[in-house]
Design an enzyme around this catalytic site. Structure first.
Site, PDB file in Angstrom:
ATOM      1  N   TYR A  53       0.831  -1.208   0.000  1.00  0.00           N
ATOM      2  CA  TYR A  53       0.000   0.000   0.000  1.00  0.00           C
ATOM      3  C   TYR A  53       0.862   1.252   0.000  1.00  0.00           C
ATOM      4  CZ  TYR A  53      -3.954  -2.979   1.456  1.00  0.00           C
ATOM      5  OH  TYR A  53      -4.930  -3.940   1.534  1.00  0.00           O
ATOM      6  N   SER A 237     -13.275  -4.498   0.685  1.00  0.00           N
ATOM      7  CA  SER A 237     -14.211  -3.922  -0.296  1.00  0.00           C
ATOM      8  C   SER A 237     -15.660  -4.139   0.122  1.00  0.00           C
ATOM      9  CB  SER A 237     -13.973  -4.510  -1.695  1.00  0.00           C
ATOM     10  OG  SER A 237     -12.759  -4.059  -2.220  1.00  0.00           O
ATOM     11  N   LEU A 239     -17.919  -2.089   0.496  1.00  0.00           N
ATOM     12  CA  LEU A 239     -18.810  -1.196  -0.251  1.00  0.00           C
ATOM     13  C   LEU A 239     -18.683  -1.408  -1.757  1.00  0.00           C
ATOM     14  CD1 LEU A 239     -18.320   2.121   1.758  1.00  0.00           C
ATOM     15  CD2 LEU A 239     -20.095   0.377   2.040  1.00  0.00           C
ATOM     16  N   GLY A 242     -17.018   1.324  -3.455  1.00  0.00           N
ATOM     17  CA  GLY A 242     -17.790   2.565  -3.412  1.00  0.00           C
ATOM     18  C   GLY A 242     -19.123   2.511  -4.120  1.00  0.00           C
ATOM     19  N   LEU A 244     -21.693   0.730  -3.515  1.00  0.00           N
ATOM     20  CA  LEU A 244     -22.808   0.611  -2.576  1.00  0.00           C
ATOM     21  C   LEU A 244     -23.050   1.895  -1.778  1.00  0.00           C
ATOM     22  CD1 LEU A 244     -22.143  -3.043  -1.400  1.00  0.00           C
ATOM     23  CD2 LEU A 244     -24.181  -2.237  -2.611  1.00  0.00           C
ATOM     24  N   GLY A 246     -23.672   4.686  -3.350  1.00  0.00           N
ATOM     25  CA  GLY A 246     -24.542   5.484  -4.201  1.00  0.00           C
ATOM     26  C   GLY A 246     -23.842   6.628  -4.908  1.00  0.00           C
ATOM     27  N   LYS A 247     -22.547   6.801  -4.673  1.00  0.00           N
ATOM     28  CA  LYS A 247     -21.880   7.982  -5.238  1.00  0.00           C
ATOM     29  C   LYS A 247     -21.676   7.891  -6.745  1.00  0.00           C
ATOM     30  CE  LYS A 247     -17.172   6.444  -4.023  1.00  0.00           C
ATOM     31  NZ  LYS A 247     -16.017   6.766  -3.156  1.00  0.00           N
TER      32      LYS A 247
END
Length: 348
Positions: A53, A237, A239, A242, A244, A246-247
């Site tokens: 990372y 992960s 979401l 991302g 999930l 809604g963005k």
């Protein structure tokens, strides 16, 4: 925040783990420190990172930077004792790290020493293999997975034994506490458990695999393995990168979002996936919940040992995930979630 046992280790970790993979590319050092402060203020005691990372993108120039950011936070605050710290050794083929060699006794030792230095600590509580040397079906490789391309069982077992024995030695030196896997299969997890039971090294305590409302490959054989072998799923992960939240609804690509950097979202990006994500987002809003909070709370309620790893690029985003602690989803909502899943089981 509620605490749960990590595997069968006796180590109690919070039901939510703080992820860090954006610190050093999408996030500055100061922003990473602010996220740690926020998470610990909300009761979190569990942080996950990796030597490779930050991501988005991964590069030789930034490898290890996230661990350095965590290390400077420890140095600044003196709060190492307040954190259960997990990191990972990169696997075969990651050219940005030690020329892409496989996980081996030599590489494990080099990686542990590098992580300890960057993290400014003398021990790592949970040390994980980022992906198996033999290959696997994660990162969208399930669509073309072929186990016959792997080495023979005897070669795989010898490799596992050598690595476990190295971990046992490092544990004896006090440099690592417990052992975890990542991007592993049920078969691989069972082999590591069997070899540990035979006396070759530490028993696997956790498996860090992708898991969310939209990606549920853990639900069957791996869930059974983890229940009976005492292995905790660390769900990354949660979401669905991302989706999930809604963005990305309506084709939006917010500035600084993961999709603004990686348009394909690691092979997850397709029109059907965004449509399915919006169905879950709609259920959350109908229930009066933030979609992020619902997605994390759903994982926390699964019938097997699991801790979601939450990541964010801002404290405000992080707070929505942390709100899942203590949030229980009612049966009508869970039933509605099941109906969406049955209709759309594998969106990507």
């Amino acid at each position: 925040m509620r605490k749960v046992e990590l595997g069968r280790t006796g180590v109690m970790v919070t039901e939510i783990c703080l992820g860090t993979m954006t610190w050093g590319t999408q996030n500055t050092e100061a922003e990473g420190h602010a996220q740690i402060d926020c998470a610990l203020d909300r009761g979190v005691n569990f942080i996950d990172t990796a030597e490779v990372y930050p991501v988005n993108p991964i590069s030789a120039e930034t490898v290890g930077r996230t661990e350095e950011i965590i290390g400077t936070w420890f140095a600044k605050t003196g709060r190492r004792k307040d954190v259960v710290l997990a990191t990972k050794i990169a696997g075969n083929g990651m050219k940005a790290v030690r020329e892409g060699g496989p996980i081996s006794p030599k590489e494990i030792r080099a990686a542990v020493e590098g992580s300890l230095k960057r993290l400014q600590t003398d021990h790592i509580d949970l040390y994980q293999f980022h992906w198996p040397n033999r290959g696997g079906y994660h990162f969208r490789q399930n669509w073309k997975y072929d186990a016959t391309k792997q080495p023979g069982k005897a070669e795989i077992e010898a490799d596992m034994i050598a690595c476990l024995e190295t971990l046992a030695a490092l544990r004896g030196e006090g440099k690592i506490g417990h052992f975890g896997l990542s991007n592993e299969s049920a078969w691989g997890t069972m082999q590591f458990a069997r070899l540990a039971d035979a006396g070759h090294g530490p028993r696997v305590a956790a498996i860090q695999n992708e898991y969310s409302l939209m990606y549920r490959l853990h639900d069957t054989d791996l869930a059974e393995t983890c229940v009976h072998e005492g292995v905790t799923l660390l769900a990354y992960s949660p979401l669905a990168t991302g989706m999930l939240s809604g963005k990305y609804s309506g084709g939006a690509v917010p500035e600084r979002s993961r999709r603004s950097i990686n348009r394909e979202l690691g092979g997850r990006s397709n029109p059907r996936a965004f449509d399915v994500a919006d169905l879950y987002v709609g259920l959350a809003r109908e229930a009066g919940l933030d979609p992020v909070t619902m997605a994390i709370a759903w994982i926390m309620g699964r019938p097997f040992p699991v801790v979601p790893i939450i990541g964010a690029t801002s404290v405000a985003q992080l707070e929505k995930s942390l709100d899942a602690a203590g949030t229980a989803l009612d049966k009508p909502l869970l039933d509605a979630i099941d109906r969406v899943h049955h209709a759309h089981p594998m969106p990507f």
